[in-house]
Motif scaffolding. Structure first.
Motif, PDB file in Angstrom:
ATOM      1  N   GLU A 162      -0.919   1.490   7.802  1.00 53.43           N
ATOM      2  CA  GLU A 162      -0.885   2.627   6.892  1.00 53.43           C
ATOM      3  C   GLU A 162      -1.448   3.887   7.552  1.00 53.43           C
TER       4      GLU A 162
ATOM      5  N   GLN B 174      -2.819  -4.267   7.765  1.00 54.35           N
ATOM      6  CA  GLN B 174      -2.113  -3.358   6.861  1.00 54.35           C
ATOM      7  C   GLN B 174      -2.760  -1.973   6.880  1.00 54.35           C
ATOM      8  N   ASP B 175      -4.086  -1.932   6.886  1.00 57.67           N
ATOM      9  CA  ASP B 175      -4.787  -0.646   6.950  1.00 57.67           C
ATOM     10  C   ASP B 175      -4.406   0.112   8.219  1.00 57.67           C
TER      11      ASP B 175
ATOM     12  N   GLY C 271       0.823  -1.201   0.000  1.00 52.11           N
ATOM     13  CA  GLY C 271       0.000   0.000   0.000  1.00 52.11           C
ATOM     14  C   GLY C 271       0.862   1.257   0.000  1.00 52.11           C
ATOM     15  N   SER C 272       0.643   2.135   0.977  1.00 48.55           N
ATOM     16  CA  SER C 272       1.351   3.408   1.048  1.00 48.55           C
ATOM     17  C   SER C 272       2.622   3.342   1.881  1.00 48.55           C
ATOM     18  N   ILE C 273       2.994   2.145   2.338  1.00 47.08           N
ATOM     19  CA  ILE C 273       4.161   2.014   3.218  1.00 47.08           C
ATOM     20  C   ILE C 273       5.130   0.954   2.694  1.00 47.08           C
TER      21      ILE C 273
END
Length: 277
Positions: A219, A215-216, A132-134
């Motif tokens: 993030e 994961q959310d 994702g974003s990481i």
């Protein structure tokens, strides 16, 4: 202007995080700032005996799995505890000796239950992967290959036993599973907490949905800490961006000496107080 490139749609830079960074931010933003951003870093408290104990056990088990299969035995594992022993943070040599003997018993009993011919896929392995974003990364105690699927193993030496929920909700184990899956290109769903003092294992089999939830969460925390860091770089007020979050954890914070609110929120503890009985 002809030939001008639009910045729309260009993804932002991935935030590189470890479970320790995320946990520190979630626990106390002020501690996060002191740990990772302040330069020079404020002086830290001295060693804690429980942390020393955990490090010794981890080092002994790492050395154990580096031995050839025919060299492994409970007796050799216990000897490795002695070889790696340190007395930092203990009240006295007598207390340190008592816990060294306990640790030798824990490690000896633990490896006695293991198949000496089984070789872990990785020991003390650094894993890192975009998600994702990481970019989630960190050092995994052990990665087993069981019937073609990876299993994340994390050793624990705390005074309290562990529950299934501890494994299920562990952000660290979830990130390790996601990263290991990408690094080794194999399925990785099972995560385990091995509590050496009791010889018990708390395990959880993740689903795609439960890993996505972790994961959310990672993030979201990463976005928060990065936004605060960026604002600090632009000159915003550090105390507002990184507020103190007090609680019982203030008793064993590395930066307690620099935090009046933390000193008022929780009593000072001796370096050996977290060992238990």
């Amino acid at each position: 202007m002809q030939g001008q490139l639009s910045l729309e749609g260009i993804p932002s830079k991935l935030v590189r995080v470890t479970p320790a960074r995320l946990a520190t931010w979630a626990g106390c933003p002020r501690k996060y700032r002191m740990t990772y951003l302040d330069r020079p870093t404020p002086t830290r408290a001295g060693a804690w005996a429980n942390a020393t104990l955990g490090a010794v056990v981890h080092n002994a088990l790492r050395a154990y799995f580096e031995l050839r299969a025919d060299e492994r035995s409970p007796q050799r594992a216990a000897a490795l505890v002695r070889e790696h022993w340190k007395g930092d943070g203990f009240a006295s040599p007598a207390q340190a000796g008592d816990y060294r003997r306990r640790a030798q018993e824990w490690v000896g009993s633990y490896v006695e239950q293991l198949d000496p011919d089984v070789v872990p896929l990785a020991v003390e392995r650094w894993v890192s992967a975009p998600m994702g974003s990481i970019i989630g990364e960190g050092r995994v105690d052990r990665i087993d290959d069981r019937h073609g699927e990876l299993v994340i193993v994390d050793y624990k030496t705390g005074r309290h036993g562990l529950r299934v929920d501890d494994a299920r909700q562990s952000l660290a184990l979830g990130l390790y599973a996601l990263a290991a899956r990408k690094n080794f290109r194999r399925p990785c769903r099972r995560v385990e907490l091995h509590h050496l003092p009791t010889g018990t294992v708390a395990s959880w089999e993740h689903s795609p949905e439960s890993l996505a939830e972790l994961q959310d969460r990672a993030e979201q925390l990463a976005a928060e800490l990065q936004a605060a860091t960026d604002a600090l770089d632009e000159g915003a007020d550090a105390s507002a961006l990184f507020p103190v979050r007090t609680g019982p954890h203030c008793s064993w914070c590395d930066f307690r000496a620099h935090c009046p609110e933390g000193q008022q929120a929780a009593p000072n503890l001796s370096p050996w107080a977290l060992l238990g009985d």
